[in-house]
Design a protein around this motif. Structure first.
Motif, PDB file in Angstrom:
ATOM      1  N   GLU A  26       0.727  -1.298  -0.038  1.00  0.00           N
ATOM      2  CA  GLU A  26       0.006  -0.195  -0.007  1.00  0.00           C
ATOM      3  C   GLU A  26       0.953   1.266  -0.043  1.00  0.00           C
ATOM      4  OE1 GLU A  26      -3.376   0.286   0.270  1.00  0.00           O
ATOM      5  OE2 GLU A  26      -3.600  -2.029  -0.423  1.00  0.00           O
ATOM      6  N   ARG A  83      -1.694  10.337   2.151  1.00  0.00           N
ATOM      7  CA  ARG A  83      -2.360   9.741   3.772  1.00  0.00           C
ATOM      8  C   ARG A  83      -2.293   8.471   3.359  1.00  0.00           C
ATOM      9  NH1 ARG A  83      -8.655  11.111   3.907  1.00  0.00           N
ATOM     10  NH2 ARG A  83      -8.482   9.655   5.355  1.00  0.00           N
ATOM     11  N   THR A 133      -3.329   4.567   3.583  1.00  0.00           N
ATOM     12  CA  THR A 133      -4.600   3.929   2.915  1.00  0.00           C
ATOM     13  C   THR A 133      -5.685   3.257   3.890  1.00  0.00           C
ATOM     14  OG1 THR A 133      -3.694   1.857   2.583  1.00  0.00           O
ATOM     15  CG2 THR A 133      -3.256   3.249   0.791  1.00  0.00           C
ATOM     16  N   ASP A 134      -6.867   2.989   3.360  1.00  0.00           N
ATOM     17  CA  ASP A 134      -7.768   2.623   4.445  1.00  0.00           C
ATOM     18  C   ASP A 134      -7.450   1.225   5.082  1.00  0.00           C
ATOM     19  OD1 ASP A 134      -9.300   4.919   4.357  1.00  0.00           O
ATOM     20  OD2 ASP A 134     -10.737   4.179   3.064  1.00  0.00           O
ATOM     21  N   VAL A 176      -5.088   1.334   7.687  1.00  0.00           N
ATOM     22  CA  VAL A 176      -5.418   2.324   8.753  1.00  0.00           C
ATOM     23  C   VAL A 176      -6.410   1.110   9.765  1.00  0.00           C
ATOM     24  CG1 VAL A 176      -6.896   4.063  10.034  1.00  0.00           C
ATOM     25  CG2 VAL A 176      -5.206   4.410   7.978  1.00  0.00           C
ATOM     26  N   ASP A 177      -7.067   0.363   8.878  1.00  0.00           N
ATOM     27  CA  ASP A 177      -7.857  -0.727   9.474  1.00  0.00           C
ATOM     28  C   ASP A 177      -7.154  -1.763  10.318  1.00  0.00           C
ATOM     29  OD1 ASP A 177     -10.290   0.786   8.688  1.00  0.00           O
ATOM     30  OD2 ASP A 177     -10.584  -0.414   6.854  1.00  0.00           O
ATOM     31  N   HIS A 193      -6.588  10.706   9.524  1.00  0.00           N
ATOM     32  CA  HIS A 193      -7.017   9.659  10.421  1.00  0.00           C
ATOM     33  C   HIS A 193      -7.577   9.789  11.627  1.00  0.00           C
ATOM     34  CE1 HIS A 193      -4.968   7.926   7.004  1.00  0.00           C
ATOM     35  NE2 HIS A 193      -3.854   8.364   7.312  1.00  0.00           N
TER      36      HIS A 193
END
Length: 387
Positions: free
Chosen positions: A28, A37, A39-40, A43-44, A150
């Motif tokens: 990623e 930023r 990536t989702d 972060v998840d 975030h």
């Protein structure tokens, strides 16, 4: 005040989870840099593995890792991607100190959700706070809010008008205007944008003095205070980035073995690589020596003394200047592979951005030298200076 006299040690579970995330983070990293930023999916994953809680107090559901445990996690994530390591270290510094030092009312509001809250902000150049009805009105503009895109809460330094009181103020993200100006050389995926706050009301329980070092929750870790914990963050980041730079250069050289004129067959390169490896490992050893001593002090139930404070500052300054040298060597040795867009180029750019941080500035090195030479008798550390 906490009644826990010793450091809490969380073990290796979170380090193992950080290692397991490396393939995802590496996949990623390019997309994260392009969008400015993380990536989702990354972060998840940081939420799902509990890594956003790596430093939060145990009573709030965090892991409250010891300094060297935390450093190892940041090192691992920064090896996978410097921006990911940077975001994790910055946001967890801020949720850990909020959890340790904020008032009970604030902690009940902020830490009540199913996920560990994410904080971002800036704690070096203060805004202005005016006392009002059991709280403050906070205004100002701050820079370099790593992880802001975030976050749910903002951590901002502010000076209380008409006093010598300097505090950290915690506000909901909705109270901040995000200025979105992160157009930089390196660490692009950190989203370290500027932001402003215009007269937001902050209850006193959502603030703490900047120099707080007696936790309301959690153990001896939080006797370090905000600044010393930041030194751990940046030390771990530098260790991960320096190691990855050298490993990538070694891979680059091996891939060119047997080709005429390549560095794999250069005696000069072999010598310089050995010297650079030794320099990095020596700087790494100093970091671990300094924090081993600091952990023993905390375990003994005391604050760090002046020399111990000097050494953790010196260790960070030295590892930071060392990885700047490592990055220059790797970039120069990488040829067109470093010049073109790719991992070596990104690591070089990220290293240049990270080594510019205020915690590793030249003023701090000068002050370390004064103390080590015995030229600062009866003085103690006040943030970046001896007084």
């Amino acid at each position: 005040m906490s009644d826990t006299p010793r450091l809490h040690r969380a073990g290796t579970t979170l380090l193992d989870r950080a290692r397991e995330l490396r393939p995802l983070i590496e996949r990623e990293a390019g997309a994260a840099e392009a969008q400015g930023r993380l990536t989702d999916p990354v972060v998840d994953a940081l939420h799902e593995t509990g890594l956003f809680g790596v430093w939060a107090p145990v009573p709030l559901g965090g892991s409250e890792s010891s300094p060297r445990e935390f450093m190892a996690v940041v090192e691992e994530l920064s090896y996978a991607d410097p921006s990911t390591g940077w975001v994790l270290m910055a946001t967890t510094l801020e949720n850990s100190t909020a959890g340790a030092y904020l008032g009970d009312d604030a902690v009940e509001r902020i830490f009540k959700g199913p996920r560990m809250p994410v904080f971002a902000g800036q704690g070096t150049r203060p805004g202005v706070a005016v006392r009002e009805d059991g709280g403050f009105r906070l205004s100002g503009q701050w820079s370099f809010a790593s992880g802001m895109l975030h976050s749910q809460y903002v951590h901002s330094l502010g000076a209380v008008e008409g006093t010598d009181d300097v505090r950290i103020f915690i506000t909901p993200i909705e109270d901040a205007k995000l200025l979105g100006n992160w157009d930089v050389l390196g660490l692009r995926a950190t989203g370290s944008i500027d932001y402003s706050i215009d007269g937001a009301y902050v209850p006193e329980s959502q603030t703490h003095v900047f120099t707080a070092n007696e936790p309301l929750r959690g153990g001896a870790l939080f006797r370090l205070g905000v600044l010393d914990q930041a030194l751990i963050c940046h030390s771990g980041w530098a260790l991960g980035v320096g190691r990855r730079l050298l490993d990538e250069l070694a891979r680059h050289a091996r891939a060119r073995t047997g080709r005429p004129g390549q560095i794999a067959g250069s005696d000069a390169f072999h010598t310089d690589f050995a010297r650079t490896e030794a320099t990095f490992r020596a700087a790494r050893a100093l970091v671990h020596e300094a924090w081993d001593d600091a952990e023993r002090a905390l375990d003994a139930g005391r604050l760090l003394d002046v020399r111990e404070e000097t050494m953790v500052r010196l260790a960070l300054n030295h590892i930071t200047s060392t990885i700047a040298e490592v990055a220059r060597f790797v970039y120069a040795s990488g040829g067109t592979s470093a010049l073109r867009d790719g991992l070596i180029q990104r690591l070089f750019r990220d290293a240049q951005a990270g080594t510019a941080h205020i915690t590793s500035g030249p003023q701090l090195l000068r002050e370390c030298g004064r103390e080590l030479a015995g030229l600062a008798p009866d003085q103690s550390w006040a943030v970046f200076t001896l007084e």
